[in-house]
Design an enzyme around this catalytic site. Structure first.
Site, PDB file in Angstrom:
ATOM      1  N   TYR A 153       1.691 -85.609-120.148  1.00 17.01           N
ATOM      2  CA  TYR A 153       2.689 -85.784-119.499  1.00 17.01           C
ATOM      3  C   TYR A 153       2.634 -85.760-117.883  1.00 17.01           C
ATOM      4  O   TYR A 153       2.910 -86.836-117.310  1.00 17.01           O
ATOM      5  CB  TYR A 153       3.874 -85.287-120.086  1.00 17.01           C
ATOM      6  CG  TYR A 153       5.272 -85.874-119.462  1.00 17.01           C
ATOM      7  CD1 TYR A 153       5.847 -86.948-119.530  1.00 17.01           C
ATOM      8  CD2 TYR A 153       6.104 -85.103-118.616  1.00 17.01           C
ATOM      9  CE1 TYR A 153       6.897 -87.516-119.198  1.00 17.01           C
ATOM     10  CE2 TYR A 153       7.234 -85.296-117.932  1.00 17.01           C
ATOM     11  CZ  TYR A 153       7.784 -86.765-118.235  1.00 17.01           C
ATOM     12  OH  TYR A 153       8.903 -87.181-117.887  1.00 17.01           O
TER      13      TYR A 153
HETATM   14  N1  LIG Z   1      15.324 -86.944-118.593  1.00 14.62           N
HETATM   15  C1  LIG Z   1      14.707 -86.083-117.702  1.00 14.62           C
HETATM   16  O1  LIG Z   1      14.612 -84.901-117.373  1.00 14.62           O
HETATM   17  C2  LIG Z   1      13.467 -86.936-116.824  1.00 14.62           C
HETATM   18  C3  LIG Z   1      12.870 -86.099-115.751  1.00 14.62           C
HETATM   19  C4  LIG Z   1      11.890 -86.904-115.168  1.00 14.62           C
HETATM   20  C5  LIG Z   1      11.434 -88.042-115.574  1.00 14.62           C
HETATM   21  N2  LIG Z   1      12.075 -88.810-116.399  1.00 14.62           N
HETATM   22  C6  LIG Z   1      11.619 -89.930-116.920  1.00 14.62           C
HETATM   23  O2  LIG Z   1      12.787 -90.886-116.986  1.00 14.62           O
HETATM   24  C7  LIG Z   1      12.286 -91.966-118.034  1.00 14.62           C
HETATM   25  C8  LIG Z   1      13.635 -92.451-118.818  1.00 14.62           C
HETATM   26  O3  LIG Z   1      13.701 -91.110-119.500  1.00 14.62           O
HETATM   27  P1  LIG Z   1      15.401 -90.481-119.936  1.00 14.62           P
HETATM   28  O4  LIG Z   1      15.395 -89.542-119.359  1.00 14.62           O
HETATM   29  O5  LIG Z   1      16.288 -91.912-119.619  1.00 14.62           O
HETATM   30  O6  LIG Z   1      15.237 -90.661-121.566  1.00 14.62           O
HETATM   31  P2  LIG Z   1      15.766 -91.253-122.536  1.00 14.62           P
HETATM   32  O7  LIG Z   1      17.336 -91.123-122.802  1.00 14.62           O
HETATM   33  O8  LIG Z   1      15.095 -90.541-123.772  1.00 14.62           O
HETATM   34  O9  LIG Z   1      15.463 -92.663-122.751  1.00 14.62           O
HETATM   35  C9  LIG Z   1      14.070 -93.281-122.730  1.00 14.62           C
HETATM   36  C10 LIG Z   1      13.862 -94.577-122.999  1.00 14.62           C
HETATM   37  O10 LIG Z   1      12.472 -95.232-123.154  1.00 14.62           O
HETATM   38  C11 LIG Z   1      12.542 -95.950-124.223  1.00 14.62           C
HETATM   39  N3  LIG Z   1      11.177 -95.916-124.990  1.00 14.62           N
HETATM   40  C12 LIG Z   1      10.542 -94.777-125.359  1.00 14.62           C
HETATM   41  N4  LIG Z   1       9.560 -95.155-126.116  1.00 14.62           N
HETATM   42  C13 LIG Z   1       9.417 -96.456-125.934  1.00 14.62           C
HETATM   43  C14 LIG Z   1       8.517 -97.312-126.504  1.00 14.62           C
HETATM   44  N5  LIG Z   1       7.435 -96.990-127.306  1.00 14.62           N
HETATM   45  N6  LIG Z   1       8.694 -98.676-126.295  1.00 14.62           N
HETATM   46  C15 LIG Z   1       9.575 -99.064-125.590  1.00 14.62           C
HETATM   47  N7  LIG Z   1      10.756 -98.200-125.124  1.00 14.62           N
HETATM   48  C16 LIG Z   1      10.656 -96.973-125.458  1.00 14.62           C
HETATM   49  C17 LIG Z   1      13.513 -95.519-125.168  1.00 14.62           C
HETATM   50  O11 LIG Z   1      14.351 -96.741-125.823  1.00 14.62           O
HETATM   51  P3  LIG Z   1      14.063 -96.772-127.577  1.00 14.62           P
HETATM   52  O12 LIG Z   1      14.190 -95.774-128.270  1.00 14.62           O
HETATM   53  O13 LIG Z   1      14.939 -98.135-127.705  1.00 14.62           O
HETATM   54  O14 LIG Z   1      12.667 -97.489-127.547  1.00 14.62           O
HETATM   55  C18 LIG Z   1      14.912 -95.125-124.264  1.00 14.62           C
HETATM   56  O15 LIG Z   1      15.478 -96.129-123.835  1.00 14.62           O
HETATM   57  C19 LIG Z   1      11.105 -91.616-118.702  1.00 14.62           C
HETATM   58  O16 LIG Z   1      10.137 -92.197-118.147  1.00 14.62           O
HETATM   59  C20 LIG Z   1      10.820 -90.093-118.251  1.00 14.62           C
HETATM   60  O17 LIG Z   1       9.440 -89.738-118.191  1.00 14.62           O
HETATM   61  C21 LIG Z   1      12.953 -88.169-117.199  1.00 14.62           C
END
Ligand SMILES: NC(=O)c1ccc[n+]([C@@H]2O[C@H](COP(=O)([O-])OP(=O)(O)OC[C@H]3O[C@@H](n4cnc5c(N)ncnc54)[C@H](OP(=O)(O)O)[C@@H]3O)[C@@H](O)[C@H]2O)c1
Length: 259
Positions: A153
């Site tokens: 990651y």
């Molecule tokens: N939450 C945190 O603490 C955090 C911190 C730093 C960075 N981030 C980054 O922020 C981004 C968004 O994450 P989030 O926090 O909003 O998490 P989240 O609520 O789990 O959302 C993740 C999104 O990614 C999509 N996704 C996952 N696997 C996929 C696949 N194989 N194909 C297409 N879509 C996929 C999911 O959609 P479906 O399930 O509909 O496919 C969902 O819409 C991530 O890339 C993560 O690395 C998050």
């Protein structure tokens, strides 16, 4: 002039918050995710916005190719590479399919979608690409006790930082902006999806992350860190990177020479 944004991972969290904000800002949207029901629900909730839903699994070549084709064909004003999974685990225990999924969703997909979108943006002389990474990209030097169990990651986020910085320089004076968005811990489904309960931790809202990303574009920031107050800290990182990069020579460093 209509504006068109494609957002991956728009079914929850940061991606959904991006889609909602961009809809409110008058963008037409192409929203991507695996969950058809949630995509359609978003469209139904935003009848005042032109929304195209694309069901695609970005952990597969077919899914990436389908969305890359759309990125090449459509006159995107903004591409938000946001989809992601965490799969925190010691590398030796990380199942191969999960490692592959993570690299596909966080490295291959954003690379190929950016590649597909950028030529058209350059031709049109405008556009923005936002790659959602995270502060963990900068955690590499941390000791085991502080930041273990997420090598793939962390590596995927570091790829997004280096690619965005390098591409941004490549696109200087083209009218196309590139940003890597680096939040800390955000209150979304991200951790719960892998069985981690982070609800007791202080977490930023997805809406604040989006606010930072969009304001960061206006400020011309390539690395946007929503939770870092002191930008001198980031400047110091970039200066140190460049110092180390410039500190090399073709001569073997003396510490590697046998006595
Ligand atoms: N939450 C945190 O603490 C955090 C911190 C730093 C960075 N981030 C980054 O922020 C981004 C968004 O994450 P989030 O926090 O909003 O998490 P989240 O609520 O789990 O959302 C993740 C999104 O990614 C999509 N996704 C996952 N696997 C996929 C696949 N194989 N194909 C297409 N879509 C996929 C999911 O959609 P479906 O399930 O509909 O496919 C969902 O819409 C991530 O890339 C993560 O690395 C998050």
């Amino acid at each position: 002039m209509s504006k068109l944004a494609l957002v991956t991972g728009a079914t929850s969290g940061i991606g959904k918050a991006f889609a909602e904000r961009l809809a409110a800002d008058g963008y037409d949207l192409i929203i991507v995710g695996r969950n058809r029901e949630r995509l359609e629900e978003f469209a139904a909730d935003h009848t005042g916005t032109k929304v195209r839903t694309v069901v695609a699994d970005l952990s597969t070549d077919d899914g990436v190719d389908t969305v890359a084709e759309i990125c090449a064909d459509e006159p995107l004003t903004m591409l938000v590479n946001n989809a992601g999974v965490a799969h925190y685990m010691p590398l030796a225990e990380l199942p191969a399919h999960k490692a592959r999924e993570l690299v596909h969703v966080k490295v291959v997909a954003p690379t190929m979608l950016t590649r597909a979108a950028v030529a058209g943006m350059q031709e049109r002389g405008e556009g923005a690409i936002v790659n959602v990474a995270g502060m963990i990209a900068f955690s590499g030097p941390a000791e085991k006790s502080v930041m273990p169990r997420r090598a793939v990651y962390a590596g995927s986020l570091a790829h997004l930082v280096a690619m965005s910085q390098t591409l941004s320089a490549e696109l200087e004076d083209t009218g196309v902006q590139v940003q890597v968005l680096c939040p800390g811990v955000v209150a979304t489904e991200f951790h719960a999806r892998q069985g981690l309960d982070m609800s007791v931790m202080p977490r930023m809202s997805a809406e604040d992350v989006v606010t930072a990303g969009l304001r960061g574009l206006e400020l011309g920031e390539v690395v946007c860190a929503p939770g870092v107050e002191d930008t001198a800290l980031l400047d110091a990182v970039f200066r140190a990177d460049l110092d180390a990069f410039g500190g090399q020579s073709p001569e073997l460093a003396s510490r590697y020479r046998s006595n």
